[in-house]
Design a protein around this motif. Sequence first.
Motif, PDB file in Angstrom:
ATOM      1  N   LEU A  66       0.838  -1.195   0.000  1.00  0.00           N
ATOM      2  CA  LEU A  66       0.000   0.000   0.000  1.00  0.00           C
ATOM      3  C   LEU A  66       0.875   1.248   0.000  1.00  0.00           C
ATOM      4  O   LEU A  66       0.618   2.194  -0.747  1.00  0.00           O
ATOM      5  CB  LEU A  66      -0.951   0.010   1.203  1.00  0.00           C
ATOM      6  CG  LEU A  66      -1.781   1.278   1.389  1.00  0.00           C
ATOM      7  CD1 LEU A  66      -2.639   1.576   0.162  1.00  0.00           C
ATOM      8  CD2 LEU A  66      -2.644   1.143   2.646  1.00  0.00           C
ATOM      9  N   GLY A  67       1.925   1.255   0.804  1.00  0.00           N
ATOM     10  CA  GLY A  67       2.853   2.385   0.816  1.00  0.00           C
ATOM     11  C   GLY A  67       3.495   2.609  -0.537  1.00  0.00           C
ATOM     12  O   GLY A  67       3.622   3.749  -1.006  1.00  0.00           O
ATOM     13  N   VAL A  68       3.887   1.522  -1.183  1.00  0.00           N
ATOM     14  CA  VAL A  68       4.491   1.607  -2.515  1.00  0.00           C
ATOM     15  C   VAL A  68       3.480   2.163  -3.515  1.00  0.00           C
ATOM     16  O   VAL A  68       3.786   3.058  -4.312  1.00  0.00           O
ATOM     17  CB  VAL A  68       4.998   0.217  -2.984  1.00  0.00           C
ATOM     18  CG1 VAL A  68       5.396   0.220  -4.453  1.00  0.00           C
ATOM     19  CG2 VAL A  68       6.142  -0.249  -2.099  1.00  0.00           C
ATOM     20  N   GLU A  69       2.264   1.630  -3.465  1.00  0.00           N
ATOM     21  CA  GLU A  69       1.215   2.065  -4.400  1.00  0.00           C
ATOM     22  C   GLU A  69       0.894   3.547  -4.222  1.00  0.00           C
ATOM     23  O   GLU A  69       0.725   4.277  -5.199  1.00  0.00           O
ATOM     24  CB  GLU A  69      -0.062   1.232  -4.192  1.00  0.00           C
ATOM     25  CG  GLU A  69       0.092  -0.237  -4.463  1.00  0.00           C
ATOM     26  CD  GLU A  69      -0.018  -0.619  -5.923  1.00  0.00           C
ATOM     27  OE1 GLU A  69      -0.649   0.112  -6.699  1.00  0.00           O
ATOM     28  OE2 GLU A  69       0.550  -1.661  -6.283  1.00  0.00           O
ATOM     29  N   ILE A  70       0.812   4.000  -2.968  1.00  0.00           N
ATOM     30  CA  ILE A  70       0.535   5.417  -2.697  1.00  0.00           C
ATOM     31  C   ILE A  70       1.656   6.284  -3.248  1.00  0.00           C
ATOM     32  O   ILE A  70       1.410   7.302  -3.905  1.00  0.00           O
ATOM     33  CB  ILE A  70       0.313   5.663  -1.193  1.00  0.00           C
ATOM     34  CG1 ILE A  70      -1.020   5.050  -0.753  1.00  0.00           C
ATOM     35  CG2 ILE A  70       0.364   7.160  -0.870  1.00  0.00           C
ATOM     36  CD1 ILE A  70      -1.239   5.051   0.755  1.00  0.00           C
ATOM     37  N   SER A  71       2.896   5.891  -3.002  1.00  0.00           N
ATOM     38  CA  SER A  71       4.044   6.654  -3.481  1.00  0.00           C
ATOM     39  C   SER A  71       4.041   6.756  -5.006  1.00  0.00           C
ATOM     40  O   SER A  71       4.239   7.843  -5.571  1.00  0.00           O
ATOM     41  CB  SER A  71       5.337   5.994  -2.993  1.00  0.00           C
ATOM     42  OG  SER A  71       6.446   6.660  -3.510  1.00  0.00           O
ATOM     43  N   GLU A  72       3.808   5.638  -5.680  1.00  0.00           N
ATOM     44  CA  GLU A  72       3.778   5.637  -7.144  1.00  0.00           C
ATOM     45  C   GLU A  72       2.629   6.488  -7.677  1.00  0.00           C
ATOM     46  O   GLU A  72       2.784   7.217  -8.658  1.00  0.00           O
ATOM     47  CB  GLU A  72       3.676   4.210  -7.674  1.00  0.00           C
ATOM     48  CG  GLU A  72       4.950   3.408  -7.474  1.00  0.00           C
ATOM     49  CD  GLU A  72       4.823   1.954  -7.896  1.00  0.00           C
ATOM     50  OE1 GLU A  72       3.710   1.521  -8.287  1.00  0.00           O
ATOM     51  OE2 GLU A  72       5.835   1.235  -7.831  1.00  0.00           O
ATOM     52  N   PHE A  73       1.486   6.423  -7.011  1.00  0.00           N
ATOM     53  CA  PHE A  73       0.336   7.220  -7.440  1.00  0.00           C
ATOM     54  C   PHE A  73       0.618   8.709  -7.261  1.00  0.00           C
ATOM     55  O   PHE A  73       0.315   9.516  -8.148  1.00  0.00           O
ATOM     56  CB  PHE A  73      -0.913   6.811  -6.653  1.00  0.00           C
ATOM     57  CG  PHE A  73      -2.150   7.542  -7.089  1.00  0.00           C
ATOM     58  CD1 PHE A  73      -2.793   7.192  -8.264  1.00  0.00           C
ATOM     59  CD2 PHE A  73      -2.663   8.581  -6.334  1.00  0.00           C
ATOM     60  CE1 PHE A  73      -3.930   7.871  -8.679  1.00  0.00           C
ATOM     61  CE2 PHE A  73      -3.797   9.266  -6.741  1.00  0.00           C
ATOM     62  CZ  PHE A  73      -4.439   8.903  -7.915  1.00  0.00           C
ATOM     63  N   GLU A  74       1.210   9.073  -6.120  1.00  0.00           N
ATOM     64  CA  GLU A  74       1.531  10.481  -5.876  1.00  0.00           C
ATOM     65  C   GLU A  74       2.528  10.998  -6.904  1.00  0.00           C
ATOM     66  O   GLU A  74       2.424  12.135  -7.368  1.00  0.00           O
ATOM     67  CB  GLU A  74       2.054  10.672  -4.458  1.00  0.00           C
ATOM     68  CG  GLU A  74       0.962  10.530  -3.424  1.00  0.00           C
ATOM     69  CD  GLU A  74       1.467  10.516  -1.988  1.00  0.00           C
ATOM     70  OE1 GLU A  74       2.692  10.297  -1.759  1.00  0.00           O
ATOM     71  OE2 GLU A  74       0.641  10.706  -1.081  1.00  0.00           O
ATOM     72  N   GLN A  75       3.498  10.165  -7.300  1.00  0.00           N
ATOM     73  CA  GLN A  75       4.448  10.560  -8.344  1.00  0.00           C
ATOM     74  C   GLN A  75       3.742  10.780  -9.679  1.00  0.00           C
ATOM     75  O   GLN A  75       4.037  11.738 -10.401  1.00  0.00           O
ATOM     76  CB  GLN A  75       5.546   9.501  -8.499  1.00  0.00           C
ATOM     77  CG  GLN A  75       6.511   9.449  -7.346  1.00  0.00           C
ATOM     78  CD  GLN A  75       7.497   8.295  -7.477  1.00  0.00           C
ATOM     79  OE1 GLN A  75       7.553   7.609  -8.485  1.00  0.00           O
ATOM     80  NE2 GLN A  75       8.287   8.072  -6.432  1.00  0.00           N
ATOM     81  N   MET A  76       2.789   9.904  -9.999  1.00  0.00           N
ATOM     82  CA  MET A  76       2.047  10.033 -11.253  1.00  0.00           C
ATOM     83  C   MET A  76       1.199  11.306 -11.237  1.00  0.00           C
ATOM     84  O   MET A  76       1.183  12.059 -12.224  1.00  0.00           O
ATOM     85  CB  MET A  76       1.153   8.810 -11.481  1.00  0.00           C
ATOM     86  CG  MET A  76       0.356   8.899 -12.780  1.00  0.00           C
ATOM     87  SD  MET A  76      -0.640   7.449 -13.170  1.00  0.00           S
ATOM     88  CE  MET A  76      -1.649   7.252 -11.732  1.00  0.00           C
ATOM     89  N   ILE A  77       0.517  11.568 -10.132  1.00  0.00           N
ATOM     90  CA  ILE A  77      -0.325  12.768 -10.027  1.00  0.00           C
ATOM     91  C   ILE A  77       0.537  14.024 -10.129  1.00  0.00           C
ATOM     92  O   ILE A  77       0.158  14.996 -10.789  1.00  0.00           O
ATOM     93  CB  ILE A  77      -1.134  12.748  -8.712  1.00  0.00           C
ATOM     94  CG1 ILE A  77      -2.163  11.610  -8.753  1.00  0.00           C
ATOM     95  CG2 ILE A  77      -1.804  14.083  -8.451  1.00  0.00           C
ATOM     96  CD1 ILE A  77      -3.158  11.687  -9.895  1.00  0.00           C
ATOM     97  N   ALA A  78       1.708  14.026  -9.490  1.00  0.00           N
ATOM     98  CA  ALA A  78       2.615  15.176  -9.568  1.00  0.00           C
ATOM     99  C   ALA A  78       3.074  15.401 -11.011  1.00  0.00           C
ATOM    100  O   ALA A  78       3.118  16.547 -11.489  1.00  0.00           O
ATOM    101  CB  ALA A  78       3.814  14.973  -8.648  1.00  0.00           C
TER     102      ALA A  78
END
Length: 112
Positions: A88-100
């Motif tokens: 979940l931590g990995v998924e959140i980090s990757e999603f935040e990078q994509m949104i940025a």
Amino acid sequence: MAKKSDLLPGTLDLLILKTLARGTLHGYGIALSIKRSSDDVLTVEEGSLYPALQRLLLAGWLKAEWKMSETNRRARFYTLTRTGRKQLGVEISEFEQMIAAIGRVLSAPEEA
């Protein structure tokens, strides 16, 4: 035109993991929680949800147990594993990078 319920590719796993981080739920409960949490914008169809749950089980990110639901029906309840919490931590980090990254593209000045 995208329907209001269309999910960005790759977000279903993130939404399921985040939903189960709040507690154990059966499949219908997961779909309902996502719908309610998104103010009825996101709808997860059974045809997408159950294959995703199976994939997450096989990855070891979830565990499942048959129990009786609140309506006295036998249902499979899903729980996040320790590995699932890490993912979940990995998924959140990757999603935040994509949104940025998307934000940077949207805010880039237009060329004349």
